[in-house]
Design an enzyme around this catalytic site. Sequence first.
Site, PDB file in Angstrom:
ATOM      1  N   THR A 210       0.969  -1.110  -0.169  1.00 40.59           N
ATOM      2  CA  THR A 210      -0.011   0.047   0.038  1.00 40.59           C
ATOM      3  C   THR A 210       0.751   1.261   0.021  1.00 40.59           C
ATOM      4  O   THR A 210       2.198   0.938   0.201  1.00 40.59           O
ATOM      5  CB  THR A 210      -0.819   0.009   1.159  1.00 40.59           C
ATOM      6  N   ARG A 238     -14.017  -7.299  -0.274  1.00 39.71           N
ATOM      7  CA  ARG A 238     -13.419  -7.388   0.796  1.00 39.71           C
ATOM      8  C   ARG A 238     -12.849  -6.068   0.888  1.00 39.71           C
ATOM      9  O   ARG A 238     -12.370  -5.120   0.190  1.00 39.71           O
ATOM     10  CB  ARG A 238     -12.109  -8.516   0.865  1.00 39.71           C
ATOM     11  N   ILE A 239     -12.546  -5.508   2.169  1.00 38.10           N
ATOM     12  CA  ILE A 239     -12.148  -4.155   2.629  1.00 38.10           C
ATOM     13  C   ILE A 239     -11.082  -4.390   3.818  1.00 38.10           C
ATOM     14  O   ILE A 239     -11.428  -5.085   4.701  1.00 38.10           O
ATOM     15  CB  ILE A 239     -13.006  -2.976   3.013  1.00 38.10           C
ATOM     16  N   ASP A 241      -7.377  -2.689   5.965  1.00 38.40           N
ATOM     17  CA  ASP A 241      -7.487  -1.700   6.999  1.00 38.40           C
ATOM     18  C   ASP A 241      -7.269  -0.242   6.524  1.00 38.40           C
ATOM     19  O   ASP A 241      -7.428   0.631   7.452  1.00 38.40           O
ATOM     20  CB  ASP A 241      -6.134  -2.159   7.954  1.00 38.40           C
ATOM     21  N   THR A 261       0.804  -0.548   6.636  1.00 39.10           N
ATOM     22  CA  THR A 261       0.723  -1.554   5.338  1.00 39.10           C
ATOM     23  C   THR A 261       0.864  -2.876   5.978  1.00 39.10           C
ATOM     24  O   THR A 261       1.962  -3.388   6.624  1.00 39.10           O
ATOM     25  CB  THR A 261       1.869  -1.167   4.277  1.00 39.10           C
ATOM     26  N   GLY A 262       0.448  -3.806   5.237  1.00 35.48           N
ATOM     27  CA  GLY A 262       0.185  -5.369   5.626  1.00 35.48           C
ATOM     28  C   GLY A 262      -0.789  -5.944   5.342  1.00 35.48           C
ATOM     29  O   GLY A 262      -1.880  -5.711   4.776  1.00 35.48           O
ATOM     30  N   TRP A 263      -1.062  -6.831   6.029  1.00 33.74           N
ATOM     31  CA  TRP A 263      -2.098  -7.858   6.201  1.00 33.74           C
ATOM     32  C   TRP A 263      -3.405  -7.337   6.950  1.00 33.74           C
ATOM     33  O   TRP A 263      -3.390  -7.464   8.271  1.00 33.74           O
ATOM     34  CB  TRP A 263      -1.846  -9.383   6.756  1.00 33.74           C
ATOM     35  N   GLY A 264      -4.404  -6.746   6.218  1.00 32.03           N
ATOM     36  CA  GLY A 264      -5.203  -5.762   6.821  1.00 32.03           C
ATOM     37  C   GLY A 264      -6.099  -6.363   7.932  1.00 32.03           C
ATOM     38  O   GLY A 264      -6.380  -5.522   8.735  1.00 32.03           O
TER      39      GLY A 264
END
Length: 344
Positions: A210, A238-239, A241, A261-264
């Site tokens: 991101t 899907r949404i 973070d 940033t990462g696995w939301g």
Amino acid sequence: MDTTKVRPYLFILLVFAIPLLLIPVIKMAKNDSQLLQEPPAQTQKDTLRGDYAIIIHGGAGNFTADDLSEAEKLAYKKALFEALESGKSMLSSGKEAVYVVENVINMLEDDSLFNAGKGAVLTHEGHAELDASIMRGYDRNAGAVAGVRTIRNPISAARMVMDSSVHVLLSGRGAEAFSRTVGLKQVDNSYFITEKSQKRLKVSIDKHGTVGCAVLDTHGNLAAGTSTGGMNNKRYGRIGDSPIIGAGTWADNQTCAISATGWGEYFIRLGVAHEISALMRYEEVSLEGAAHEVINKQLEQLGGYGGIIGVDAFGNVTAVFNTTGMYRAYYDAQGKQEIKLFLD
């Protein structure tokens, strides 16, 4: 006794005495009403301090130097450098933090190197669906959009939600309709799709990356923003973070400005951005210490991965991540500047 002579004196006495007797009652009522009121909101700082700080990221992930060609490394560094220099120029001229954040992220959204705006990863159906959020620290106002397909620069839509609506988060077609009413540029969804993003979808290469920016301006105000294309091959609307205030983005003049940033899903469950701010506020932990606690302990304990960038009210910056790489660049209040791609 002649009562006609006394009456005028009694009247005068009552006129002056009754207000004096009421003063304690009025004070008590005033104090009670003050107890019922919420504390006043922070106000925007206007005094020029002269120092400023900015930190940006282009996503975190488990990539190493061997995964990128020399040309790709140079391309990422060039993009980060240009965005950083643009932000520094705005800050040195006294621009407000929130507009610097928006401008810097606009540049990253327009660069197909990153998973945001043009070049974003695609959904299972082959569309680009974009999310973004922005927050300013002096009044903790915020705006966000999620699942949009036709807004060229989602971070600008998030800023307009913050400044030109009574809402914080708008999604999908409603967010797009709002963006048209405020005059933001619209594009066909094909604008965002690149050959690289199509290849990723076919081979199911996931990219959680991101882009984001956190800023301390010369007035002493903080702001942060985040923009993303989300998770590759995502389904069901899907949404993550990135558009969630307190998870992917946070700013508070009393503590810090954060972009994640990462696995939301894990960042949402932890409320990562706000958790860092809360540790600073209530436990008096430094920005660096709070970020390490949340990313390297709490996030890892859940099984999540990714990272954050942040700046505090004194112009200290940090980039903390539990992956092998994060595209990042910063300039701090002490005048130190760096651009990095991998774990040191």
